[in-house]
Scaffold this motif. Structure first.
Motif, PDB file in Angstrom:
ATOM      1  N   VAL A 294     -21.101   3.285  31.401  1.00 54.21           N
ATOM      2  CA  VAL A 294     -20.342   2.620  30.339  1.00 54.21           C
ATOM      3  C   VAL A 294     -18.900   2.397  30.786  1.00 54.21           C
ATOM      4  O   VAL A 294     -18.313   1.335  30.545  1.00 54.21           O
ATOM      5  N   TYR A 295     -18.325   3.399  31.451  1.00 55.80           N
ATOM      6  CA  TYR A 295     -16.954   3.265  31.936  1.00 55.80           C
ATOM      7  C   TYR A 295     -16.846   2.111  32.924  1.00 55.80           C
ATOM      8  O   TYR A 295     -15.901   1.314  32.869  1.00 55.80           O
ATOM      9  N   ILE A 296     -17.821   1.991  33.815  1.00 51.63           N
ATOM     10  CA  ILE A 296     -17.808   0.927  34.814  1.00 51.63           C
ATOM     11  C   ILE A 296     -17.919  -0.439  34.144  1.00 51.63           C
ATOM     12  O   ILE A 296     -17.247  -1.405  34.521  1.00 51.63           O
ATOM     13  N   ILE A 297     -18.782  -0.525  33.121  1.00 47.37           N
ATOM     14  CA  ILE A 297     -18.950  -1.802  32.419  1.00 47.37           C
ATOM     15  C   ILE A 297     -17.644  -2.242  31.777  1.00 47.37           C
ATOM     16  O   ILE A 297     -17.244  -3.420  31.863  1.00 47.37           O
ATOM     17  N   TYR A 298     -16.949  -1.311  31.133  1.00 50.79           N
ATOM     18  CA  TYR A 298     -15.697  -1.675  30.476  1.00 50.79           C
ATOM     19  C   TYR A 298     -14.591  -1.985  31.474  1.00 50.79           C
ATOM     20  O   TYR A 298     -13.678  -2.768  31.162  1.00 50.79           O
ATOM     21  N   MET A 299     -14.659  -1.412  32.654  1.00 50.62           N
ATOM     22  CA  MET A 299     -13.691  -1.789  33.683  1.00 50.62           C
ATOM     23  C   MET A 299     -13.914  -3.236  34.118  1.00 50.62           C
ATOM     24  O   MET A 299     -12.955  -3.997  34.322  1.00 50.62           O
ATOM     25  N   ILE A 300     -15.167  -3.648  34.241  1.00 48.83           N
ATOM     26  CA  ILE A 300     -15.473  -5.034  34.592  1.00 48.83           C
ATOM     27  C   ILE A 300     -15.004  -5.968  33.475  1.00 48.83           C
ATOM     28  O   ILE A 300     -14.428  -7.038  33.733  1.00 48.83           O
ATOM     29  N   ILE A 301     -15.252  -5.572  32.221  1.00 49.64           N
ATOM     30  CA  ILE A 301     -14.784  -6.375  31.085  1.00 49.64           C
ATOM     31  C   ILE A 301     -13.256  -6.510  31.130  1.00 49.64           C
ATOM     32  O   ILE A 301     -12.697  -7.583  30.868  1.00 49.64           O
ATOM     33  N   GLY A 302     -12.583  -5.421  31.452  1.00 45.29           N
ATOM     34  CA  GLY A 302     -11.119  -5.454  31.525  1.00 45.29           C
ATOM     35  C   GLY A 302     -10.616  -6.383  32.612  1.00 45.29           C
ATOM     36  O   GLY A 302      -9.633  -7.109  32.412  1.00 45.29           O
ATOM     37  N   ILE A 303     -11.286  -6.386  33.776  1.00 46.62           N
ATOM     38  CA  ILE A 303     -10.861  -7.256  34.869  1.00 46.62           C
ATOM     39  C   ILE A 303     -10.958  -8.721  34.447  1.00 46.62           C
ATOM     40  O   ILE A 303     -10.036  -9.517  34.668  1.00 46.62           O
ATOM     41  N   VAL A 304     -12.082  -9.090  33.830  1.00 53.40           N
ATOM     42  CA  VAL A 304     -12.255 -10.470  33.381  1.00 53.40           C
ATOM     43  C   VAL A 304     -11.310 -10.785  32.223  1.00 53.40           C
ATOM     44  O   VAL A 304     -10.723 -11.873  32.145  1.00 53.40           O
ATOM     45  N   GLY A 305     -11.139  -9.820  31.316  1.00 52.52           N
ATOM     46  CA  GLY A 305     -10.338 -10.057  30.126  1.00 52.52           C
ATOM     47  C   GLY A 305      -8.875 -10.306  30.415  1.00 52.52           C
ATOM     48  O   GLY A 305      -8.211 -11.033  29.662  1.00 52.52           O
TER      49      GLY A 305
END
Length: 331
Positions: free
Chosen positions: A267-278
């Protein structure tokens, strides 16, 4: 701390280059003076040609712009920055509070995960050297015991390898996350420096009849770019709050002695990817706050870059996460 220093360098760069706007004012005063001459002459001739009384109030506009050009760094930039600085300070305070809570919760979760694995006899030897040596001492030298020893060494090596891979992926995504924030801040600083240094020229051009819209465009673009930082802090605060809620849930589940922790950090990794795109959507979101014309091409390029970087990060992270998750599922 290193990333914070880079952001501070950008703040210092903007402050150091701000006096250059005063030097550009000397060039702008000549263009503004010539424009004021033609502007006043045109308005006066129009009134005389129509046999109408001369309206003095519109004729004051070039003189007001001339005063702004003469004292551009202090009057124009100083006033705008003084109004917008509390917004930046407020959003940065929100971010610092969320990050502080996130760090404390992460430390608490790591401690509880270690304690939970130590309590479990099947996993204690993988995280604790003392438990590993103790279990080795309990075994003898029979063939079955030697096989068990070999299995213990293999399990411990596999666990350390998986932990190393997960830490590597987490560090990579954190670097990309911080790099995305630094890219946005660097572009923001560059735009602000250009708008600040060439601002007197924009004011001088707006004196000329037919170019009055230049003044409004300069204000909207400067304010829009300035607000990139508060929007970025709010986005980071949102991600930190989501991660805090996830950590609070994990901490509550770790309170159960029978719970086996999942250390995959998916879950942490997924939100890091979301943050990079966001992060690359911040210019678009800021455009919703104040409409700045002429930024359509830049926004479109930023969104395309975000999609490409998100696909690359997602593909890299997905392959590693899939391998780690598959190995955990097999266990």
């Amino acid at each position: 701390m290193e990333w914070n220093n880079m952001h501070e360098v950008l703040r210092s760069l903007y402050d150091d280059m701000l006096p250059l706007a005063g030097q550009m004012a000397a060039v702008a005063k000549g263009a503004a003076g010539l424009g004021a001459l033609f502007y006043v002459a045109l308005k006066v001739w129009q009134a005389l040609g129509r046999a109408e009384p001369i309206d003095v109030f519109p004729l004051l506009r070039p003189f007001a712009l001339g005063i702004c050009i003469m004292f551009f760094p202090s009057i124009v930039l100083g006033s705008i920055n003084a109004i917008l600085s509390p917004i930046v300070s407020g959003t940065h305070g929100i971010l610092e509070g969320q990050v502080l809570d996130l760090n404390s919760l992460q430390e608490q979760k790591d401690r509880l995960e270690y304690e939970a694995m130590v309590r479990n006899p099947e996993t204690a030897y993988m995280v604790s050297d003392e438990e590993f040596d103790k279990k080795l001492d309990e075994l003898g030298w029979s063939p079955s015991d030697l096989g068990a020893m070999a299995g213990m060494y293999m399990d411990r090596s596999a666990y350390n390898f998986e932990k190393m891979m997960k830490d590597w992926l987490r560090n990579l995504l954190e670097i990309l996350f911080q790099a995305a924030a630094l890219v946005i801040d660097t572009i923001r600083t560059f735009f602000l420096i250009v708008l600040s240094i060439l601002g007197p020229i924009a004011f001088a051009i707006s004196v000329w009849d037919g170019f009055q819209a230049t003044l409004a465009q300069w204000f909207t673009r400067y304010i829009s770019v300035y607000l990139w930082l508060p929007v970025s802090d709010l986005f980071s605060s949102m991600l930190a709050r989501i991660q805090s809620l996830i950590l609070e849930r994990d901490i509550a589940m770790l309170a159960d002695p029978s719970y086996i922790p999942d250390t995959s950090n998916t879950v942490y990794i997924i939100y890091m990817i979301i943050g990079i795109v966001g992060y690359f959507t911040i210019p678009t979101v800021t455009g919703w706050i104040i409409q700045a014309g002429g930024a359509g091409n830049f926004t479109r390029n930023v969104n395309q870059t975000a999609m490409k970087s998100g696909n690359m990060a997602g593909a890299a992270a997905g392959s590693v996460v899939g391998n780690i998750s598959g190995r955990l599922m097999n266990k």
